[in-house]
Design a protein around this motif. Structure first.
Motif, mmCIF file in Angstrom:
data_model
loop_
_atom_site.group_PDB
_atom_site.id
_atom_site.type_symbol
_atom_site.label_atom_id
_atom_site.label_comp_id
_atom_site.label_asym_id
_atom_site.label_seq_id
_atom_site.Cartn_x
_atom_site.Cartn_y
_atom_site.Cartn_z
ATOM 1 N N PRO A 206 7.616 55.033 -29.575
ATOM 2 C CA PRO A 206 7.428 55.891 -28.395
ATOM 3 C C PRO A 206 6.965 55.117 -27.171
ATOM 4 N N TYR A 207 7.033 55.789 -26.015
ATOM 5 C CA TYR A 207 6.830 55.151 -24.715
ATOM 6 C C TYR A 207 5.539 54.326 -24.626
ATOM 7 N N ALA A 208 4.398 54.949 -24.865
ATOM 8 C CA ALA A 208 3.118 54.248 -24.700
ATOM 9 C C ALA A 208 2.976 53.113 -25.701
ATOM 10 N N MET A 209 3.539 53.286 -26.907
ATOM 11 C CA MET A 209 3.508 52.216 -27.892
ATOM 12 C C MET A 209 4.347 51.028 -27.427
ATOM 13 N N ARG A 210 5.449 51.276 -26.725
ATOM 14 C CA ARG A 210 6.251 50.171 -26.185
ATOM 15 C C ARG A 210 5.446 49.374 -25.158
ATOM 16 N N GLU A 211 4.640 50.080 -24.377
ATOM 17 C CA GLU A 211 3.890 49.406 -23.316
ATOM 18 C C GLU A 211 2.694 48.626 -23.843
ATOM 19 N N ARG A 212 2.233 48.945 -25.043
ATOM 20 C CA ARG A 212 1.159 48.163 -25.652
ATOM 21 C C ARG A 212 1.640 46.741 -25.914
ATOM 22 N N ASN A 213 0.820 45.774 -25.533
ATOM 23 C CA ASN A 213 1.135 44.360 -25.780
ATOM 24 C C ASN A 213 2.501 43.957 -25.246
ATOM 25 N N HIS A 214 2.950 44.691 -24.209
ATOM 26 C CA HIS A 214 4.204 44.341 -23.528
ATOM 27 C C HIS A 214 3.854 43.271 -22.493
ATOM 28 N N ASN A 215 3.427 42.112 -22.994
ATOM 29 C CA ASN A 215 2.948 41.012 -22.152
ATOM 30 C C ASN A 215 3.247 39.708 -22.873
ATOM 31 N N TYR A 216 2.340 38.752 -22.799
ATOM 32 C CA TYR A 216 2.586 37.470 -23.464
ATOM 33 C C TYR A 216 2.631 37.602 -24.983
ATOM 34 N N CYS A 498 1.245 57.339 -28.934
ATOM 35 C CA CYS A 498 -0.140 56.886 -29.009
ATOM 36 C C CYS A 498 -0.810 57.148 -27.663
ATOM 37 N N PRO A 499 -2.131 57.151 -27.591
ATOM 38 C CA PRO A 499 -2.799 57.300 -26.294
ATOM 39 C C PRO A 499 -2.378 56.187 -25.336
ATOM 40 N N SER A 500 -2.182 56.534 -24.075
ATOM 41 C CA SER A 500 -1.776 55.561 -23.064
ATOM 42 C C SER A 500 -3.020 54.931 -22.450
ATOM 43 N N LEU A 501 -3.294 53.659 -22.802
ATOM 44 C CA LEU A 501 -4.548 53.013 -22.391
ATOM 45 C C LEU A 501 -4.335 51.786 -21.500
ATOM 46 N N HIS A 502 -3.275 51.031 -21.710
ATOM 47 C CA HIS A 502 -2.973 49.839 -20.908
ATOM 48 C C HIS A 502 -4.124 48.833 -20.898
ATOM 49 N N GLN A 503 -4.492 48.405 -22.081
ATOM 50 C CA GLN A 503 -5.513 47.373 -22.223
ATOM 51 C C GLN A 503 -4.887 46.131 -22.847
ATOM 52 N N ASP A 504 -5.320 44.975 -22.382
ATOM 53 C CA ASP A 504 -4.826 43.716 -22.938
ATOM 54 C C ASP A 504 -5.664 43.367 -24.158
ATOM 55 N N HIS A 532 -9.684 68.803 -26.575
ATOM 56 C CA HIS A 532 -9.735 67.775 -25.535
ATOM 57 C C HIS A 532 -8.589 66.778 -25.697
ATOM 58 N N THR A 533 -8.309 66.358 -26.935
ATOM 59 C CA THR A 533 -7.233 65.394 -27.184
ATOM 60 C C THR A 533 -5.874 65.992 -26.853
ATOM 61 N N ARG A 534 -5.699 67.276 -27.178
ATOM 62 C CA ARG A 534 -4.430 67.926 -26.863
ATOM 63 C C ARG A 534 -4.173 67.926 -25.355
ATOM 64 N N ARG A 535 -5.194 68.262 -24.594
ATOM 65 C CA ARG A 535 -5.039 68.280 -23.140
ATOM 66 C C ARG A 535 -4.770 66.881 -22.605
ATOM 67 N N LYS A 536 -5.495 65.891 -23.136
ATOM 68 C CA LYS A 536 -5.316 64.505 -22.679
ATOM 69 C C LYS A 536 -3.897 64.023 -22.983
ATOM 70 N N MET A 537 -3.414 64.273 -24.201
ATOM 71 C CA MET A 537 -2.075 63.814 -24.567
ATOM 72 C C MET A 537 -0.999 64.564 -23.790
ATOM 73 N N ALA A 538 -1.197 65.848 -23.546
ATOM 74 C CA ALA A 538 -0.229 66.606 -22.741
ATOM 75 C C ALA A 538 -0.183 66.067 -21.321
ATOM 76 N N GLY A 539 -1.352 65.740 -20.778
ATOM 77 C CA GLY A 539 -1.394 65.160 -19.433
ATOM 78 C C GLY A 539 -0.678 63.832 -19.356
ATOM 79 N N ASP A 540 -0.812 63.011 -20.410
ATOM 80 C CA ASP A 540 -0.091 61.722 -20.446
ATOM 81 C C ASP A 540 1.414 61.936 -20.334
#
Length: 547
Positions: A206-216, A498-504, A532-540
């Motif tokens: 899924p989208y946020a999982m693709r962006e995880r560690n999408h770096n070096y 997964c939660p969208s966090l964008h942390q290295d 709370h998690t449902r609202r957070k994930m829906a907002g993502d």
């Protein structure tokens, strides 16, 4: 076990008709009487027949409950608002349809599965390329993976991608109930140099999982994914190959081959060589080999041609980029652990400056470069727009932070802040200068944000979002319905990402007993969502609409 890789060359004829999008008369007798369609069918059938003679993969295929067939439709560039009407970015629908036809001889439950690049809705890709018509014509399933709930696994042997979310339908492949066929395009790639059979699985997460560690870390991440998802059959569409800077438009190469096999690393190695690259010089391939996913012995069946595809180049500091965009000043200063160490900022060479830039070549840098390539391929553009691009958080020397231009000249933070030119900060690394920036690309890495920022800075509309894209209305409708669908599932307590966090960082998994650490994967049930998690994930999911 010996593996076979079968190469089949096409006859000498012009195949550049409908190689991105099927014609209106697809499925008719007139369509199937075309000489190119007959040649493609023969090439695909001959290739898979030869492979089956070597390893009898059809017998294995017949034992599965379902067949999952995944093309590569990261974006389909057909009448998309760029200079040319077609670019070979996606799996040729003519070739893909012939693969479906072949498999239908042996199994009647086939599902086409794909998820295009964020935020491109896969339903738009299916419609533009004609995959929806392929599904109807052959009476097979068609699933946009970004609309599916997900399950979670832990990968004890992984170096980077220790936690993985995948769509529920792919769980059937993991558990050995579905036979998974990867049908990628033969093309180069900005992030990983090549994108072939096993990298195609990036579209299965899924989208946020693709962006995880999408770096070096990206090469390690994709090799880690092989612990969980291994294609049972790989069929590379090299009829019209793509050279250049994927995911930006690539230029066509009349490579006129298809390649198949049942070991992804073996098949991808052959595809890499056909493009004129040495697999041993491609970090992605090395990472897969290091983990033992290559074949012990490989026999190549057929003649292997050698081409010289133009390599993908993520640099913003090279001569070509400077000549194209003469008024863009690029300043690099990564302080990552593996970046070059600078003792004296006034002794930095051009070579060292380039190394500082390329310290994270698998993330925001490549994404931003693809954005500038969209400028190059746009019908109207101005290459003379001035801009300063900041890459990295600055190299600390004494009390100062320094960034360096392509010649190695140092710039301090205060000097950059006092510049009168518009400033762009790249990714989370450069956020120290966000307050002075006109353009920001937050994330680690958010490819779509970087691409859109590049075209905005050069004062042109992003081609796929412009009125010149003939599918822009479908795009708008589909992205809205996709985001709302994902948000609704989240509010119902179903995980779609997964939660969208964008942390290295490398996301940890629980400590396991020694015997569990030897397993390739372990299913890891997702927790029940509270309100709370449902609202957070829906907002993502709804934030997708802002891109």
């Amino acid at each position: 076990m010996k593996e076979y890789v079968v190469i089949t060359k096409a006859p000498k004829m012009d195949f550049r008709r409908d190689y991105v999008s099927l014609p209106k008369n697809y499925g008719t007798q007139q369509y199937y009487q075309r000489q190119d369609i007959k040649a493609i069918y023969k090439m695909v059938y001959d290739n898979l027949d030869q492979l089956n003679e070597k390893n009898n993969f059809v017998s294995k295929l017949r034992t599965y409950e379902k067949i999952l067939v995944k093309p590569n439709l990261v974006s389909v560039y057909h009448n998309s608002g760029m200079e040319e009407s077609d670019y070979p970015e996606s799996t040729d629908p003519r070739v893909f349809e012939a693969v479906i036809s072949y498999i239908k001889q042996y199994h009647d439950k086939i599902v086409i599965v794909e998820s295009s690049g964020k935020p491109m809705p896969t339903r738009t890709s299916f419609k533009v390329a004609g995959y929806d018509r392929i599904a109807r014509h052959h009476n097979v399933g068609l699933v946009a993976l970004e609309t599916c709930p997900v399950v979670r696994y832990m990968l004890p042997k992984a170096e980077v991608m220790k936690e993985v979310y995948i769509p529920q339908i792919f769980k059937e492949a993991v558990e050995g109930r579905a036979f998974y066929i990867s049908v990628p395009k033969l093309k180069t790639n900005l992030y990983t140099q090549v994108t072939l059979g096993f990298k195609n699985a990036m579209g299965a997460i899924p989208y946020a999982m693709r962006e995880r560690n999408h770096n070096y870390y990206i090469n390690k991440k994709l090799a880690d994914l092989l612990y969980l998802i291994k294609p049972d059959l790989i069929f590379i569409d090299g009829l019209i190959g793509g050279e250049g800077n994927t995911p930006a438009p690539v230029d066509p190469v009349d490579s006129h081959v298809v390649i198949s096999g049942t070991n992804a690393v073996a098949v991808d190695s052959v595809g890499t060589r056909i493009m004129g690259l040495d697999p041993e010089q491609v970090p992605l391939m090395n990472e897969a080999v290091k983990r033992g996913f290559d074949a012990e012995e490989t026999e190549i069946v057929g003649e292997m041609p050698r081409y010289h595809f133009r390599r993908a180049n993520p640099s913003l500091m090279d001569e070509e980029f400077k000549n194209t965009f003469p008024n863009i000043l690029v300043l690099a200063g990564h302080n990552l652990p593996h970046a070059p160490k600078v003792e004296d900022p006034y002794q930095v060479t051009p070579e060292m400056a380039r190394e500082l830039e390329m310290a994270c070549d698998g993330g925001c840098l490549a994404a931003l470069r693809s954005g500038f390539d969209y400028v190059i391929y746009a019908p109207k553009k101005d290459y003379t727009v001035p801009l300063v691009i900041i890459i990295g958080g600055g190299v600390k020397c004494g009390k100062e932070r320094y960034w360096f231009d392509r010649k190695g000249k140092p710039y301090t933070e205060s000097e950059i802040r006092n510049m009168e030119l518009p400033l762009m900060t790249v990714g989370n690394c450069a956020k120290i200068l966000d307050s002075a920036a006109k353009y920001k690309t937050p994330g680690c890495c958010s490819p779509s944000v970087c691409m859109l920022a590049a075209t905005a800075a050069m004062k042109i509309p992003f081609p796929l979002l412009s009125v010149k894209n003939k599918a822009v209305v479908h795009f708008g409708i589909h992205v809205l319905s996709m985001a709302l669908h994902r948000a609704a599932l989240s509010l119902m307590g179903k995980w779609v990402d997964c939660p969208s966090l964008h942390q290295d960082k490398i996301y940890p998994i629980p400590k396991l007993p020694a015997e569990k650490n030897r397993e390739d994967y372990i299913e890891w049930p997702l927790p029940k969502m509270d309100f709370h998690t449902r609202r957070k994930m829906a907002g993502d999911q709804l934030r997708i609409l802002k891109l």
